[in-house]
Write a protein that holds these residues in place. Structure first.
Motif: not given
Length: 261
Positions: A204-212
């Motif tokens: 879930r690194a991508c999920q945390r990195a996505c500010e939107k």
């Protein structure tokens, strides 16, 4: 319920289990590692041992050498012989060497030529100048639930990853691509896209990195990605087949017992 083989390379097998649940997936994993009988040395008679290692240490080393397991052998408890050393339920290895010599798994010649160590490069003990080592070892069928020496493979599984990208919210900034440890994300046409979703480890690194908040990562608890690596005693496909047969027999036995209530 359905199984699909996704890759098979040597001792490694990968497959998907569809339309199932976590309880069955874990039962299958445990059956693969614990319920498929294979051969392993479990008794050693020492006639002479002048080496620096105690009898017990050499016996333990012998026990942990994986042995190719052909069909036809009986479990000791199912054999009608008295000493559990007959050709139907056991195979023997006789060794007699004088130093200087390095005893390896290549020196283990079985009474049944079909049975042999998976690798012939395993060092057992160094026999020094003037030293002698003589023993007879017996291999029998056993289960991984009894001892690790009878474990035919390692097995693991994970939920099938599900990566959902909201294309109406995603602006293609690429931050998710930068942090993905498996490199399965990319920006295409101004929007993030995912490829080879099976390789996702659901960190879930991508999920945390996505500010939107355009990305959601979760696991499908009805579909499972399995990994089996055999020790070499049996082909991984055969281990899977036998594990499924074990589960089938257990379920049938359970159903019969329930009918008696």
């Amino acid at each position: 319920m359905r199984i699909e083989i996704t890759s098979s390379q040597g001792e490694v097998l990968r497959f998907k289990l569809y339309d199932s649940n976590p309880a069955f997936a874990n039962s299958l994993r445990r059956a693969i590692m614990r319920e498929v009988p294979v051969l392993a040395i479990d008794e050693v008679e020492f006639h002479k041992n002048d080496t620096v290692l105690y009898d017990e240490i050499i016996a333990h080393r012998l026990a942990m050498i994986p042995l190719v397991t052909p069909p036809g052998y009986r479990l000791p408890e199912e054999c009608d012989c008295t000493d559990k050393r007959c050709p139907k339920c056991s195979v023997s290895f006789k060794v007699k060497v004088r130093g200087p010599y390095t005893l390896t798994s290549a020196d283990l010649k079985a009474s049944d030529p079909r049975v042999k160590p998976v690798s012939d490069k395993i060092t057992i003990v160094k026999v020094g100048e003037g030293q002698e080592l003589e023993f007879e070892a017996f291999a029998r069928l056993g289960f991984g639930k009894q001892h690790a020496k009878w474990q035919p493979a390692i097995c693991a599984y994970k939920y099938m990853p599900v990566v959902t990208i909201n294309s109406r919210v995603c602006d293609g900034c690429g931050k998710c691509v930068e942090v993905c440890p498996r490199g399965i994300l990319q920006v295409d046409g101004g929007r993030a896209r995912v490829s080879e979703v099976e390789r996702c480890i659901m960190c879930r690194a991508c999920q945390r990195a996505c500010e939107k908040g355009a990305i959601e990562v979760k696991g499908d608890d009805t579909t499972f990605c399995f990994f089996i690596e055999s020790t070499g005693v049996l082909p991984p496909q055969e281990i899977l087949r036998r594990a499924l047969e074990v589960l089938r027999d257990k379920f049938e036995e359970f159903a019969e017992e329930v009918k008696k209530l």
